[in-house]
Design an enzyme around this catalytic site. Structure first.
Site: not given
Length: 899
Positions: A127, A401
């Site tokens: 950071e 399908s």
């Protein structure tokens, strides 16, 4: 005349000549006789301008500095012990009923000495690597952020130090403005003046958000690793936590383990580059997979709440921190009854296939109101945890399908070249190097409706090839399915995708069929109000026409047939239903199990998609059942969820009428002579029957495993025999066959049912047995001895007894064999067949000579295909006995008593 006078005279003469020359060159240089203007910028003016500008800058800087110092100190004193000043954000359902709130989860703060140095360094490396050097503000970072903000014309780049992030967490408002940023800087400077670096990093780790409503490093450690002692955290765990501030939701290891691992790798690389860990430590930590599961903490509607919060964060620019402490009110589209129904169904293990081990068969379901695109209910898994992994949109799997309507059938109808009555090719064929197979047999042609109803593969691939792969590809993308360029191939007709899809996308896509061709983007938030009661967002989705009304109608007609007569029968409910099943096979040679099963369908009111499968399929983790399992789940949930919702009918375009049926099923002759036998050498159940006299008849095979409640369509064929290669060892199946007559458009009544047990091992046949010629010939004998064996491959199965006395007749008359009973074999009981007629064994009283003893009779070996688990008596021939089969064969001898 003096010399001076002469000089002056000469100078004047020269001037005159010069002027004359100039006049000749430019006769009118300044007709008005005005002199030229003096230059505006002089050295003196520039110096004075610089002086005043510098003085003003110094004054502004001093003023700004005083503001920063005084304002920052003031705000810091006012808010030093505060984290939130607003009410918690509240979530409401579609009827504005409160369903939850984002209550913060915090643990007691930890002291700096209780935080391992490496954990501190992990956050510093990630950071703010200059944290221990700057004075609260990193000018280089601010400059970089300013450039990006100007380029984007908004506040998009943070550029914040750890101290500034801490300042942001105790600031009063959540708006993204320059004033907010300046105040953040002022608080950061005040923090640096008031506290040491160690105190600042400790306050930072105790205050920041770690995903959802988790605040503080200790609370995060407990939540994600079950560890309250930070000193016991491992390097990879520290890096996981340090990865989260950049995106607490995105890099949440519970919700997105793969993204978390990816970001963790970045953190570890930074730690290595900055000298905090060795390369060996980095490589070892990078390889760890996250698999921790926190204790269950059930809360109703949690999955929907989490999804809505994510939507607020992703679409409206609100951070998780904004939402947690901003006092917002989020009004969602959730139907409480439908959500409760989904949660109840997921909690019932009977609705899912039994797992092979501790890894659960998982599932996902999304329900959408197609009229406006609002999400009615959703759940992304069994035992869903707060901010946990959601398969609604986080998991992508092959749809099988269920993708055929989106990429083949609908775009074919939309092209205008086909209708739902069009005849398609159904011959076994290859398309270049791609050679798909039908599971239900082949025929020369088949109607589009029949092909979709029976989920044949060849017609779908053939159709996509006819309209062009790109046509189907673009149509599916228009319906909201995320596809990649590498998906442009014919396997897309069968759901072959590089990354797959999810229930959210599939439900949204099918909603266009249900909505007459209009598609609306799915959403979960109706509106958001801030802490002051102002509406900051209101949903306003606009429909997009993605297909004609006639195409949507024809698709609905065909997919209603799928539910009425095809693979989706188990999705039937007390309302009209249209939908499509989907199954993805294992992908392993010789294994007929499935990876994924789907059902996507809709009523006139709602559209829903269901997926089931293992998160990480393997040879051990596959589904034995196929898509009817998902269809049954869909039907069970939707039947209950729709209670109280007014029933409607599917819309029908003007000028379109439904065709009247040309015949009833009674006009079709049923199939007779069905028989079945299991061939262990090929692991196939072979079925055969008497062929029909009519031409063009198609046979439909239905199957039911004994644990299933209903029969499901299995195979279609035009021949009078077929093999079922998908039967699983150790299970018992029942079959029946119907005949479909295309000329009548009618299906016959079911044939007689046959039962076949599929054994785990191939049986070993006993040698042929013969009858002992020395047996007594007094006319009395046993119709059959015990046929010992096992049922379902269980060596502990009870004997299938086939005993029955063959009583010898008198005066040469045959005796009667009593019925033999088949005792229960592992839960499957069966009655033995009668023992048959015993031949005369006595000597007629009138005869002077005894009848000769007949030659030994041969008893045929056990038929390995006989797997009914019943024991039957042998024909009582001369009082002989049949030894039955060896128990190790895995089959129960039926006594060969077929007569």
């Amino acid at each position: 005349m003096s010399r001076d006078d002469i000089s002056r005279t000469n100078r004047n003469r020269n001037r005159g000549q010069s002027s004359s020359t100039s006049s000749n060159a430019n006769p009118n240089p300044n007709p008005k006789g005005k002199s030229k203007k003096k230059k505006f910028l002089t050295k003196k003016r520039v110096l004075w301008t610089l002086f005043f500008t510098t003085a003003l800058a110094i004054f502004c800087a001093l003023g700004g500095y005083l503001f920063i110092m005084l304002n920052g100190e003031k705000l810091l004193d006012e808010n030093i012990d505060k984290l939130t000043v607003n009410e918690t954000t509240k979530i409401y359902d579609r009827n504005a009923k409160l369903i939850g709130e984002l209550a913060l989860e915090k643990s007691e703060p930890v002291e700096y000495d209780d935080i391992p140095k490496l954990l501190v360094n992990a956050f510093v490396a990630t950071e703010d690597k200059r944290f221990f050097e700057h004075s609260g503000v990193d000018l280089w970072s601010i400059g970089r952020a300013a450039v990006k903000d100007i380029a984007a014309r908004s506040m998009v780049e943070g550029g914040s130090t750890i101290t500034q992030q801490l300042a942001k967490n105790i600031f009063l408002t959540r708006d993204k403005t320059f004033f907010r940023k300046a105040t953040e800087v002022s608080i950061a400077v005040a923090l640096e003046n008031k506290f040491t670096k160690e105190e600042i990093i400790t306050k930072y780790l105790n205050r920041i958000n770690f995903g959802g409503t988790i605040y503080g490093i200790k609370a995060a450690s407990i939540r994600y690793f079950g560890q309250s002692d930070l000193n016991k955290l491992k390097v990879w765990q520290m890096a996981t936590l340090a990865a989260m501030p950049k995106g607490p939701s995105r890099y949440n290891p519970l919700r997105n383990p793969e993204l978390s691992k990816e970001r963790r790798g970045v953190v570890l690389q930074l730690m290595y580059e900055q000298g905090y860990i060795t390369k060996e430590q980095m490589d070892e930590a990078k390889a760890v997979n996250y698999n921790y599961k926190p204790p269950e903490s059930k809360q109703r509607y949690q999955a929907f709440i989490d999804y809505a919060v994510d939507e607020a964060e992703d679409k409206f620019g609100l951070t998780e921190d904004d939402l947690n402490i901003g006092g917002y009110k989020i009004y969602t589209t959730m139907d409480a009854h439908a959500q409760e129904t989904v949660e109840k169904a997921f909690a019932d293990s009977d609705n899912f296939e039994k797992s092979a081990d501790d890894e659960l068969v998982q599932g996902s379901m999304t329900i959408i109101n197609q009229e406006n695109g609002s999400i009615v209910a959703l759940l992304g898994g069994r035992n869903y945890e707060k901010k946990g992994y959601s398969r609604v949109d986080g998991s992508r799997r092959s749809p099988g399908s269920s993708f055929k309507p989106l990429v083949a059938y609908a775009p074919a109808l939309e092209s205008g070249k086909f209708t739902n009555n069009s005849v398609l090719s159904n011959e076994k064929q290859c398309f270049g190097t791609y050679c798909p197979n039908n599971m239900h047999g082949y025929s020369k042609t088949i109607s589009m409706t029949a092909a979709l109803t029976k989920s044949e593969n060849i017609p779908a691939v053939w159709l996509l090839n006819e309209i062009g792969v790109n046509t189907g590809f673009q149509f599916a993308k228009k319906l909201g399915i995320k596809l990649k360029d590498e998906d442009k191939n014919l396997s897309l007709a069968l759901g072959g995708m590089s990354e797959g899809t999810n229930t959210l996308e599939m439900a949204q896509a099918y909603s266009a069929f249900a909505n007459g061709g209009d598609l609306r983007e799915a959403y979960s938030i109706k509106s958001i109000t801030n802490s002051e009661g102002d509406t900051v967002y209101k949903a306003n989705t606009k429909p997009e026409r993605v297909m004609s009304e006639n195409t949507a109608y024809q698709m609905t007609e065909m997919m209603q047939k799928v539910v009425e007569d095809g693979t989706g029968k188990k999705a039937k409910i007390n309302r009209p239903v249209a939908g499509k099943t989907g199954t993805t096979q294992s992908g392993y040679d010789g294994i007929s199990s499935n990876r994924d099963v789907w059902f996507v369908g809709y009523t006139p009111e709602w559209t829903a998609a269901v997926w089931m499968g293992y998160d990480k399929p393997s040879k051990k983790h596959l589904l034995k059942n196929s898509s009817p399992l998902a269809a049954a789940f869909w039907g069970k949930v939707m039947e209950e969820a729709l209670e109280g919702v007014p029933a409607k009918s599917f819309p029908q375009p003007e000028g379109v009428s439904k065709p009247e049926p040309t015949a009833t099923p009674e006009a079709a002759q049923p199939v007779s002579g069905l028989s079945a036998a299991y061939d262990a050498s090929t692991m196939t159940v072979n079925l055969s029957w008497e062929p029909a006299s009519a031409k063009g008849v198609e046979y439909r095979i239905y199957r039911r495993e004994t644990s299933e409640a209903e029969f499901s369509p299995l195979l279609n064929t035009v021949s009078a025999s077929v093999g079922d290669i998908s039967a699983m060892p150790g299970l018992t199946y029942e079959y029946y066959v119907t005949a479909y007559y295309p000329a009548l458009d009618a299906e016959s009544e079911p044939s007689a049912t046959v039962t076949v047990e599929v054994q785990d091992e191939q049986p070993t046949q006993e040698p042929e047995a013969t009858i002992d010629p020395n047996l007594p010939t007094d006319g009395t004998g046993n119709g059959g001895n015990n046929g010992n064996g096992q049922n379902n491959g269980n060596p502990d199965g009870n004997n299938g007894n086939g005993s029955g006395n063959g009583n010898g007749g008198e005066n040469g008359n045959p005796g009667n064999g009593n019925q033999g009973n088949g005792n229960q074999g592992n839960g499957s009981s069966g009655n033995g067949n009668p023992g048959g007629n015993g031949s005369s064994g006595g000597v007629p009283s009138e005869s002077p000579e005894a009848s000769p003893t007949p030659p030994p009779a041969t008893i045929p070996p056990v038929d390995p295909a006989v797997t009914t688990g019943a024991g039957s008596g042998n024909t009582g021939t001369e009082g002989a006995t049949d030894p039955g089969t060896d128990p190790s064969s895995g089959f129960v001898d039926e006594g060969n008593a077929t007569q």
